[in-house]
Design a protein around this motif. Structure first.
Motif, PDB file in Angstrom:
ATOM      1  N   ASP A   1       0.912  -1.174   0.056  1.00  0.00           N
ATOM      2  CA  ASP A   1      -0.071  -0.080   0.007  1.00  0.00           C
ATOM      3  C   ASP A   1       0.901   1.520  -0.144  1.00  0.00           C
ATOM      4  OD1 ASP A   1      -2.066  -1.713   0.081  1.00  0.00           O
ATOM      5  OD2 ASP A   1      -2.690  -1.261   2.179  1.00  0.00           O
TER       6      ASP A   1
ATOM      7  N   THR B   1       2.415   1.675  -3.507  1.00  0.00           N
ATOM      8  CA  THR B   1       1.435   2.026  -4.464  1.00  0.00           C
ATOM      9  C   THR B   1       1.197   3.565  -4.189  1.00  0.00           C
ATOM     10  OG1 THR B   1       0.333  -0.127  -4.359  1.00  0.00           O
ATOM     11  CG2 THR B   1      -0.943   1.808  -5.220  1.00  0.00           C
ATOM     12  N   LEU B   2       1.090   4.128  -2.977  1.00  0.00           N
ATOM     13  CA  LEU B   2       0.998   5.432  -3.074  1.00  0.00           C
ATOM     14  C   LEU B   2       2.197   6.448  -3.458  1.00  0.00           C
ATOM     15  CD1 LEU B   2      -1.099   6.907   0.086  1.00  0.00           C
ATOM     16  CD2 LEU B   2       1.349   8.233  -0.721  1.00  0.00           C
TER      17      LEU B   2
ATOM     18  N   GLU C   1       1.864   6.238  -7.237  1.00  0.00           N
ATOM     19  CA  GLU C   1       1.102   7.592  -7.786  1.00  0.00           C
ATOM     20  C   GLU C   1       1.432   8.859  -7.628  1.00  0.00           C
ATOM     21  OE1 GLU C   1      -3.075   4.986  -5.975  1.00  0.00           O
ATOM     22  OE2 GLU C   1      -2.498   6.963  -5.221  1.00  0.00           O
TER      23      GLU C   1
ATOM     24  N   ALA D   1       0.702  12.311   3.488  1.00  0.00           N
ATOM     25  CA  ALA D   1      -0.023  11.183   3.405  1.00  0.00           C
ATOM     26  C   ALA D   1       1.001  10.360   4.005  1.00  0.00           C
ATOM     27  CB  ALA D   1      -0.221  10.406   1.861  1.00  0.00           C
TER      28      ALA D   1
ATOM     29  N   ILE E   1       0.351   6.571   5.793  1.00  0.00           N
ATOM     30  CA  ILE E   1       0.217   5.446   5.128  1.00  0.00           C
ATOM     31  C   ILE E   1       1.591   4.800   4.758  1.00  0.00           C
ATOM     32  CG2 ILE E   1      -0.654   4.605   2.904  1.00  0.00           C
ATOM     33  CD1 ILE E   1      -2.944   5.826   4.174  1.00  0.00           C
TER      34      ILE E   1
END
Lengths: 221, 221
Positions: free
Chosen positions: A73, A76-77, A80, A107, A110
């Motif tokens: 996760d 992935t962030l 992006e 962020a 995360i």
């Protein structure tokens, strides 16, 4: 309503419940890992997620599966954010790099586990995401170098280091003030990244050199 | 030799043994805290230090005493480095600030617990050392600002943030390469610290504002 319609309704609801449980477990795992390390008790994670321990095991058969999903996760962030920066880079590559870093600072809840300093990705998927991250960030820095907006000796390793350093939690500071200090740090770093004719940086280890060690387990202890 | 001479010899040796034990326990505690968090089992720390658990308790009556001593040792090192930088500042304040940061990067194994992001100092001694650190670093930055070697809006909070970020362990990287990445980061940061006429930094929280929260326990979770 017929029972057939009921049956059709129930499936999406079950899937929605399952997805919500999964998201709650991952959020609780991130908080627990940040506070207690990756050895945090799984029943503590289930308790914080408000789910039964059996539900946790149904979604994640063991601790490693949970750790790896948190890693995935995070990557992935980052990917992006890197793609977003690459799209913006043709207009203003320096602003795109700063936007990338500030987006991650924003962020950072995360980003508990990925990047340098976090635990080592071991699954094929995580290793591929890590390699993809490095590739995208080098494309970003390479574009900025060719545009002359950053110093010629800065590499994606510096971007990864900075993201890893500024996104690590400061658990004893209030969120907003921790974010302000990290933002000031990013601004000063960005000004240092400009091509301003000062002394060259010491040579950086390559991503490949580090990856060898990353997969061999903790070295600095 | 007479028994009297023996008796006189033994006391210094006992004191030397005690000092060595104490140093071994503190070194083991730093490593264990870094790897396992401050909840690391005390018998594991005794094992790593190569001493009996009773010896550990004789030196440190409880976990808190051990944690606070590690905090104090860290602040003591930071204060030494800050005094050294202040002595060097009249000649070249920019080089003095960089020297301060690189000295801490070099000794970061000792800096497991102090500074922003680490556990909160609670003893009177630790709180005083923390205040003294902030004061010395603001003197250093203030001198650099008045010499015009750094941007006018940079404060000791930025120096504390940078020291805290660059000194936090990267347990999965080999020591030497972790140090190289941290050194590159410090160099880029230092170039960003020069007065180069770019946009002003966002306002910093003050040390006092943060201290209130620091003593209230974890906030970002």
């Amino acid at each position: 309503m017929t029972s057939r319609t009921n049956g059709e309704d129930r499936k999406p609801r079950l899937r929605a419940d399952a997805a919500r449980n999964r998201a709650q477990i991952l959020a609780a795992a991130r908080t627990a890992f940040r506070e207690l390390g990756t050895a945090a008790p799984l029943d503590e994670i289930a308790r914080r997620a408000g789910v039964n321990i059996a539900t946790l095991y149904r979604r994640f058969p063991d601790r490693e599966a949970l750790v790896q999903q948190v890693v995935i996760d995070g990557f992935t962030l980052v990917i992006e954010a890197a793609r977003h920066a690459l799209d913006a880079a043709p207009q203003d590559s320096l602003a795109a790099i700063e936007g990338f870093l500030l987006r991650l600072v924003d962020a950072r809840d995360i980003l508990v586990l990925p990047l340098i300093g976090g635990p080592v990705p071991t699954t094929r998927e995580a290793v591929e995401l890590q390699a993809q991250t490095a590739l995208l960030l080098e494309q970003l820095m390479s574009r900025a170098r060719s545009q002359g907006t950053i110093r010629p000796d800065a590499t994606h390793m510096d971007l990864i280091t900075t993201a890893a350093l500024t996104c690590r939690p400061m658990p004893y500071l209030p969120t907003e003030q921790a974010a302000t200090l990290a933002t000031r740090h990013v601004h000063i770093f960005m000004d240092g990244l400009r091509p301003n004719g000062t002394r060259p940086l010491p040579p950086s280890p390559t991503h490949e050199e580090l990856s060898v060690h990353l997969h061999a387990g903790p070295a600095e202890s």
